[in-house]
Design an enzyme around this catalytic site. Structure first.
Site, mmCIF file in Angstrom:
data_model
loop_
_atom_site.group_PDB
_atom_site.id
_atom_site.type_symbol
_atom_site.label_atom_id
_atom_site.label_comp_id
_atom_site.label_asym_id
_atom_site.label_seq_id
_atom_site.Cartn_x
_atom_site.Cartn_y
_atom_site.Cartn_z
ATOM 1 N N ARG A 1 0.671 -1.255 -0.020
ATOM 2 C CA ARG A 1 -0.086 0.225 0.182
ATOM 3 C C ARG A 1 0.899 1.285 -0.093
ATOM 4 O O ARG A 1 0.618 2.242 -0.713
ATOM 5 C CB ARG A 1 -1.002 0.129 1.402
ATOM 6 C CG ARG A 1 -2.243 -0.970 0.778
ATOM 7 C CD ARG A 1 -3.022 -1.144 2.373
ATOM 8 N NE ARG A 1 -4.344 -1.935 1.758
ATOM 9 C CZ ARG A 1 -4.985 -2.312 2.838
ATOM 10 N NH1 ARG A 1 -4.846 -2.183 3.969
ATOM 11 N NH2 ARG A 1 -6.068 -2.943 2.307
ATOM 12 N N TYR B 1 -6.653 -0.615 -6.674
ATOM 13 C CA TYR B 1 -6.085 -2.087 -6.223
ATOM 14 C C TYR B 1 -5.221 -1.625 -4.844
ATOM 15 O O TYR B 1 -5.162 -0.847 -4.421
ATOM 16 C CB TYR B 1 -5.038 -2.717 -7.419
ATOM 17 C CG TYR B 1 -3.987 -1.863 -7.690
ATOM 18 C CD1 TYR B 1 -3.392 -0.982 -7.368
ATOM 19 C CD2 TYR B 1 -3.443 -2.588 -8.892
ATOM 20 C CE1 TYR B 1 -2.316 -0.331 -7.864
ATOM 21 C CE2 TYR B 1 -2.211 -2.043 -9.395
ATOM 22 C CZ TYR B 1 -1.755 -0.794 -9.040
ATOM 23 O OH TYR B 1 -0.770 -0.379 -9.608
ATOM 24 N N GLU B 2 -5.178 -2.925 -3.933
ATOM 25 C CA GLU B 2 -4.408 -2.872 -2.976
ATOM 26 C C GLU B 2 -5.564 -2.191 -1.888
ATOM 27 O O GLU B 2 -5.217 -1.862 -0.838
ATOM 28 C CB GLU B 2 -3.236 -2.438 -2.686
ATOM 29 C CG GLU B 2 -2.217 -2.902 -3.740
ATOM 30 C CD GLU B 2 -1.972 -4.335 -3.415
ATOM 31 O OE1 GLU B 2 -2.360 -5.010 -2.284
ATOM 32 O OE2 GLU B 2 -1.278 -5.122 -4.472
ATOM 33 N N GLY B 3 -6.750 -2.329 -2.130
ATOM 34 C CA GLY B 3 -7.886 -1.677 -1.168
ATOM 35 C C GLY B 3 -8.225 -0.380 -1.663
ATOM 36 O O GLY B 3 -7.218 0.430 -1.678
#
Length: 596
Positions: A295, A439-441
């Protein structure tokens, strides 16, 4: 036009000047990395990014990846570039020397990641995900798996992925269906499908190591029943060489808006042999170690694209002649003036510049905390660093990618109609940057993480790691005449952040939807204050250098000008964030569902 020169002078300013008294330095484990050595590494990274990666960026976007007979072919030149990248030791830049890594500080690594992201974001995903996989394996896998897999991942001859998402579940991983069945020898047979797997299949390395979330037969429902498994594409032989295929295949690659040179795959696991990483049913703990590493890196991707977009826009604004300056012709010998003379073009360029310098400064602060978290021998410093990283990770991921995408859009606007045309090269930045907000949350999930988990954690302890240095700086410099023009604005924004924190804490306890409604604005507000704090520190240093007659006065004067623009034109957004938070959820939730 895609042009790039690494902003090395600003990078060195962040590394060597800006954060020297933040309490995260003085790490004996990193003493060998002197400023001269670090500068040489950054300069070599800049050369690699400019001369090797940038020339592949547009062609990679146009050619894309191709799936042939189950094998993904990356665009022309990527394999040769990766070999050069690997042979230069860049794959293991921050990895522990015991695994063959360089052991460099994260503060240096993140600047290198910025250069890679600026010049070829698609390329950067291949080694970037490998580093995250290595982190999870080192933190949770048994010694035998570490010894077998980490050295080859660090060397870069093998690569890694993270396999979370399934077609029916994205963020809600509790719904996943991939199954893992225990075997007598301690391994597991894993069956299921994953989608959106970056670098899931490619031709850059001889083996690909997948970290896969799956359920054991007796696993409880929801996220409390998820385990993590290490599954190689090819099973290694006893001597470490690549052995037989392991029931792992790529069913398709996604045809995407951007990042076309990065293989985004649908991965199928058909009784693939794997080994558990971490404890049974505790896979999310290990996976989040990898995700949190990623992140921060995704935030840096936003910064990298934003810097590339800014440089392209400056190049065009100086080259394109159109109209005359409102104050009179600046270049009467030409048919028109370069568009950089126009206030609105200056507004866009300065906004992009301020975003980039502010994000780079905040990233430098967080990176030093990452180093202190890993290397400090002082328990108090280590804890404060851990708290600060936990608080700022969602801010870095969401704010940097929001601003990077905005900068890419502004670059297209500076180019005008030519920016919308493919040949300019800047429309690629918009398409590539867009995924980083997802992406990645998603960035909405990052905001919920910030207000839902981080604000109240340990009775607000995480917040103290940020609030204390900002309030101390405000107190110590309240009477500094040289900063008189900016300190009231910083104090007002910080006050809005404090009031907003109290508002969310009070309303959120009674109604979780109130916290959810405020989350996005709160994350932006905290990020603006963080940027304001680092800009104020930068201005203080720059003013002292200019007053002392420093030989690089032009650099410091430019820093002062950019900081002033930030306080005049960007930090006032903090007031709007505060007012939106104060308004609460009512108007957001008032419209009946059927009325949409």
């Amino acid at each position: 036009m895609q042009v790039y020169e690494a902003p090395l002078r600003d990078m060195k300013f962040v590394l060597h000047e800006l954060h020297q008294d933040d309490g995260f330095g003085g790490l004996a484990a990193l003493d060998e990395f002197t400023p001269d050595l670090v500068d040489a590494i950054l300069e070599e990274a800049a050369r690699l990014a400019r001369d090797v990666l940038l020339p592949l960026n547009r062609n990679g976007d146009e050619e894309g990846c191709v799936l042939e007979n189950g094998v993904v072919r990356t665009p022309k030149g990527f394999k040769e570039a990766y070999d050069q990248f690997r042979d230069g030791g860049w794959c293991g830049l921050v990895s522990d020397p015991k695994w063959g890594g360089q052991g460099l500080p994260e503060a240096v690594n993140k600047l290198t990641e910025e250069m890679i992201s600026a010049t070829n974001l698609s390329f950067g995903l291949y080694p970037g995900l490998t580093h995250g996989a290595t982190t999870a394996i080192e933190g949770y896998a048994p010694e035998e798996l570490q010894q077998r897999y980490i050295p080859k991942l660090v060397e870069g001859i093998w690569s890694g992925t993270m396999c979370l998402t399934e077609a029916h579940c994205g963020t809600d991983l509790g719904l996943l269906r991939t199954r893992a069945v225990p075997q007598p020898d301690g391994s597991y047979k894993v069956t299921g499908s994953k989608i959106f797997i970056s670098a899931g299949e490619h031709d850059l390395t001889e083996n690909i190591i997948h970290l896969v979330l799956a359920r054991l037969p007796d696993a409880p429902a929801g996220v409390k029943g998820i385990s993590l498994f290490l599954i190689p594409k090819y099973l290694p032989k006893e001597d470490g060489s690549v052995g037989p295929s392991n029931g792992v295949s790529c069913g398709a690659i996604e045809h995407k808006m951007g990042l076309k040179a990065s293989a985004t795959c649908q991965m199928n696991f058909d009784e693939a042999t794997g080994w558990i990483v971490g404890r049974p049913n505790k896979g999310m703990e290990a996976m989040f170690t990898m995700m949190n590493t990623e992140r921060v890196s995704v935030g840096v991707q936003g910064l990298g694209v934003g810097e590339a977009a800014y440089q392209a826009a400056v190049y065009y604004a100086k080259d394109r002649v159109q109209g005359r300056a409102l104050s009179g012709a600046k270049h009467p010998e030409k048919a028109a003036d370069p568009i950089i003379v126009h206030p609105d073009v200056r507004r866009m360029l300065m906004t992009m510049r301020a975003y980039n310098e502010g994000c780079r400064a905040v990233c430098g602060w967080v990176s030093r905390a990452l180093d202190a978290e890993k290397h400090s021998t002082d328990p108090e410093v280590k804890q404060r660093a851990t708290d600060f990283v936990a608080l700022m990770t969602p801010v870095v991921k969401a704010l940097f990618t929001d601003l990077g995408f905005e900068s890419a859009n502004l670059a297209v606007q500076v180019y005008g109609g030519h920016g919308y045309i493919r040949e300019s090269g800047v429309e690629q930045y918009v398409r590539d940057a867009r995924i980083a907000m997802i992406y990645e949350g998603t960035n909405g999930i990052q905001a919920l993480d910030l207000v839902g988990r981080k604000l109240g954690a340990h009775m607000g302890r995480y917040l103290r790691s940020f609030f204390h240095p900002v309030s101390t700086f405000l107190e110590d410099n309240a009477e500094d005449e040289a900063l008189a023009g900016i300190m009231p604005g910083l104090a007002q924004a910080f006050g809005a952040l404090q009031l907003s924190t109290g508002t969310i804490a009070q309303k959120g306890l009674k109604d979780p939807e109130e916290a959810g409604a405020a989350a996005n604005d709160y994350l932006r507000l905290l990020g603006l204050v963080a940027m304001g704090y680092t800009f104020a520190r930068a201005m203080k240093i720059a003013q002292a250098k200019v007053a002392a007659g420093d030989g690089e006065a032009d650099f410091y004067k430019a820093k002062i000008a950019t900081a002033t623009f930030f306080f005049d034109r960007i930090l006032p957004q903090a007031t709007a964030c505060f007012l939106a938070i104060k308004a609460g959820k009512a108007s957001m939730m008032a419209l009946p569902e059927d009325a949409f």
